[in-house]
Design a protein around this motif. Structure first.
Motif, PDB file in Angstrom:
ATOM      1  N   VAL A  43     -24.291  23.556 -11.634  1.00  8.80           N
ATOM      2  CA  VAL A  43     -23.970  22.245 -12.215  1.00  8.80           C
ATOM      3  C   VAL A  43     -22.462  21.984 -12.143  1.00  8.80           C
ATOM      4  O   VAL A  43     -22.024  20.882 -11.800  1.00  8.80           O
ATOM      5  N   LEU A  44     -21.665  23.002 -12.447  1.00  5.39           N
ATOM      6  CA  LEU A  44     -20.212  22.845 -12.403  1.00  5.39           C
ATOM      7  C   LEU A  44     -19.731  22.536 -10.984  1.00  5.39           C
ATOM      8  O   LEU A  44     -18.832  21.712 -10.799  1.00  5.39           O
ATOM      9  N   LEU A  45     -20.341  23.184  -9.993  1.00  5.76           N
ATOM     10  CA  LEU A  45     -19.977  22.891  -8.610  1.00  5.76           C
ATOM     11  C   LEU A  45     -20.245  21.432  -8.270  1.00  5.76           C
ATOM     12  O   LEU A  45     -19.423  20.771  -7.619  1.00  5.76           O
ATOM     13  N   ALA A  46     -21.383  20.918  -8.706  1.00  7.60           N
ATOM     14  CA  ALA A  46     -21.728  19.524  -8.434  1.00  7.60           C
ATOM     15  C   ALA A  46     -20.735  18.576  -9.108  1.00  7.60           C
ATOM     16  O   ALA A  46     -20.287  17.595  -8.505  1.00  7.60           O
ATOM     17  N   VAL A  47     -20.378  18.874 -10.350  1.00  6.78           N
ATOM     18  CA  VAL A  47     -19.442  18.024 -11.091  1.00  6.78           C
ATOM     19  C   VAL A  47     -18.063  18.050 -10.451  1.00  6.78           C
ATOM     20  O   VAL A  47     -17.416  17.008 -10.253  1.00  6.78           O
ATOM     21  N   VAL A  48     -17.581  19.247 -10.117  1.00 10.69           N
ATOM     22  CA  VAL A  48     -16.256  19.379  -9.500  1.00 10.69           C
ATOM     23  C   VAL A  48     -16.211  18.671  -8.152  1.00 10.69           C
ATOM     24  O   VAL A  48     -15.257  17.958  -7.840  1.00 10.69           O
ATOM     25  N   ALA A  49     -17.261  18.853  -7.344  1.00 12.56           N
ATOM     26  CA  ALA A  49     -17.304  18.188  -6.034  1.00 12.56           C
ATOM     27  C   ALA A  49     -17.287  16.671  -6.191  1.00 12.56           C
ATOM     28  O   ALA A  49     -16.590  15.964  -5.443  1.00 12.56           O
ATOM     29  N   ASP A  50     -18.036  16.157  -7.151  1.00  9.89           N
ATOM     30  CA  ASP A  50     -18.082  14.715  -7.369  1.00  9.89           C
ATOM     31  C   ASP A  50     -16.727  14.184  -7.809  1.00  9.89           C
ATOM     32  O   ASP A  50     -16.267  13.137  -7.333  1.00  9.89           O
ATOM     33  N   LEU A  51     -16.057  14.907  -8.699  1.00 10.46           N
ATOM     34  CA  LEU A  51     -14.739  14.472  -9.172  1.00 10.46           C
ATOM     35  C   LEU A  51     -13.700  14.527  -8.056  1.00 10.46           C
ATOM     36  O   LEU A  51     -12.842  13.639  -7.961  1.00 10.46           O
ATOM     37  N   LEU A  52     -13.765  15.560  -7.221  1.00 11.24           N
ATOM     38  CA  LEU A  52     -12.828  15.657  -6.103  1.00 11.24           C
ATOM     39  C   LEU A  52     -13.009  14.491  -5.129  1.00 11.24           C
ATOM     40  O   LEU A  52     -12.035  13.885  -4.675  1.00 11.24           O
ATOM     41  N   LEU A  53     -14.252  14.171  -4.819  1.00  7.50           N
ATOM     42  CA  LEU A  53     -14.518  13.051  -3.909  1.00  7.50           C
ATOM     43  C   LEU A  53     -14.122  11.717  -4.533  1.00  7.50           C
ATOM     44  O   LEU A  53     -13.655  10.817  -3.837  1.00  7.50           O
ATOM     45  N   LEU A  54     -14.312  11.598  -5.845  1.00  6.50           N
ATOM     46  CA  LEU A  54     -13.880  10.383  -6.527  1.00  6.50           C
ATOM     47  C   LEU A  54     -12.365  10.239  -6.447  1.00  6.50           C
ATOM     48  O   LEU A  54     -11.844   9.133  -6.229  1.00  6.50           O
ATOM     49  N   GLY A  55     -11.647  11.360  -6.589  1.00  5.10           N
ATOM     50  CA  GLY A  55     -10.196  11.325  -6.449  1.00  5.10           C
ATOM     51  C   GLY A  55      -9.767  10.932  -5.047  1.00  5.10           C
ATOM     52  O   GLY A  55      -8.834  10.147  -4.857  1.00  5.10           O
TER      53      GLY A  55
END
Length: 244
Positions: free
Chosen positions: A198-210
């Motif tokens: 779950v943390l990997l998914a959240v981090v990946a989503d935030l990085l792409l949003l950035g």
């Protein structure tokens, strides 16, 4: 209860498990990230020309969208079974399956992004002498980035989750730990691997949003509330109009 006792008691949260299996967790996480990243990048490289083909030749739009949707509906076990003779029990088997699953999301969002580009922006660019290639790269793609990045974020999060299915061939990253823990219902391992996923998914989503915010600065510009005249368009479309 001591941390050593939490292993014997099979507690959900166990600090001793994290310390004693730290290298195993790191290796599984690295494999998970690698498979996900490679699958998404290849999926994007395949989806982009398919989307351009579907947009430029409407007769191909139905078959392309239909095929990618059909691939997404194939159960993962069946998909891996069909690909097994070609790739064997390798990471390539999992990556190919994940690439095929990502196409329906990526192709549709790329097409939607390109179709959302205002026609007046295209006309202004053509009036300035932009050819099809320059029009695509300098006008259409920048304006389509929000929709494209939205699709990329969805595909990435989906791929993070689907990577765990690769555990059936021993290439599932954190999914390997979950599968190994299920027969004995090793609670700490199941919970830790699930939380990391779950943390990997959240981090990946935030990085792409950035990345999206960096590539589309004009989307963060807010017009003044008290302005008495219409603000000039911002972003690539505004640049084209201003020069035109």
């Amino acid at each position: 209860m001591s941390t050593q006792g939490c292993l014997a008691a099979n507690d959900w949260i166990c600090g001793e498990y994290l310390r004693s299996r730290s290298q195993e967790l790191i290796d599984a996480t690295v494999q998970h990230v690698w498979i996900t990243a490679v699958s998404v990048v290849i999926g994007l490289l395949v989806a982009f020309p398919l989307a351009l083909l579907a947009r430029s030749r409407p007769t191909f739009a139905g078959p392309v969208l239909g095929l990618t949707t059909l691939l997404y509906t194939i159960p993962s076990l069946a998909m891996f079974s069909l690909l097994l003779p070609l790739f064997g029990l390798s990471a390539g088997l999992v990556i190919t399956g994940l690439v095929l699953y990502s196409l329906t999301i990526l192709v549709r969002n790329i097409i939607a992004g390109l179709e959302s580009v205002p026609e007046e922006a295209r006309e202004a660019a053509r009036g300035m002498g932009y050819g099809p290639g320059r029009l695509l790269w300098e006008v259409e793609l920048p304006l389509a980035l929000p929709a494209l990045m939205a699709g990329l974020r969805i595909a990435t999060v989906s791929t993070v989750a689907l990577t765990t299915v690769g555990s059936i061939v021993g290439r599932g990253g954190l999914g390997n730990l979950i599968e190994d823990a299920l027969p004995s219902f090793f609670k700490a391992q199941v919970l830790t691997a699930s939380v990391l996923c779950v943390l990997l998914a959240v981090v990946a989503d935030l990085l792409l949003l950035g990345v999206q915010r960096l590539l589309t600065p004009w989307t963060r510009i807010r017009p003044a509330r008290t302005s008495r005249r219409k603000a000039a368009p911002t972003g690539p479309a505004g640049a084209v109009k201003a020069v035109g």
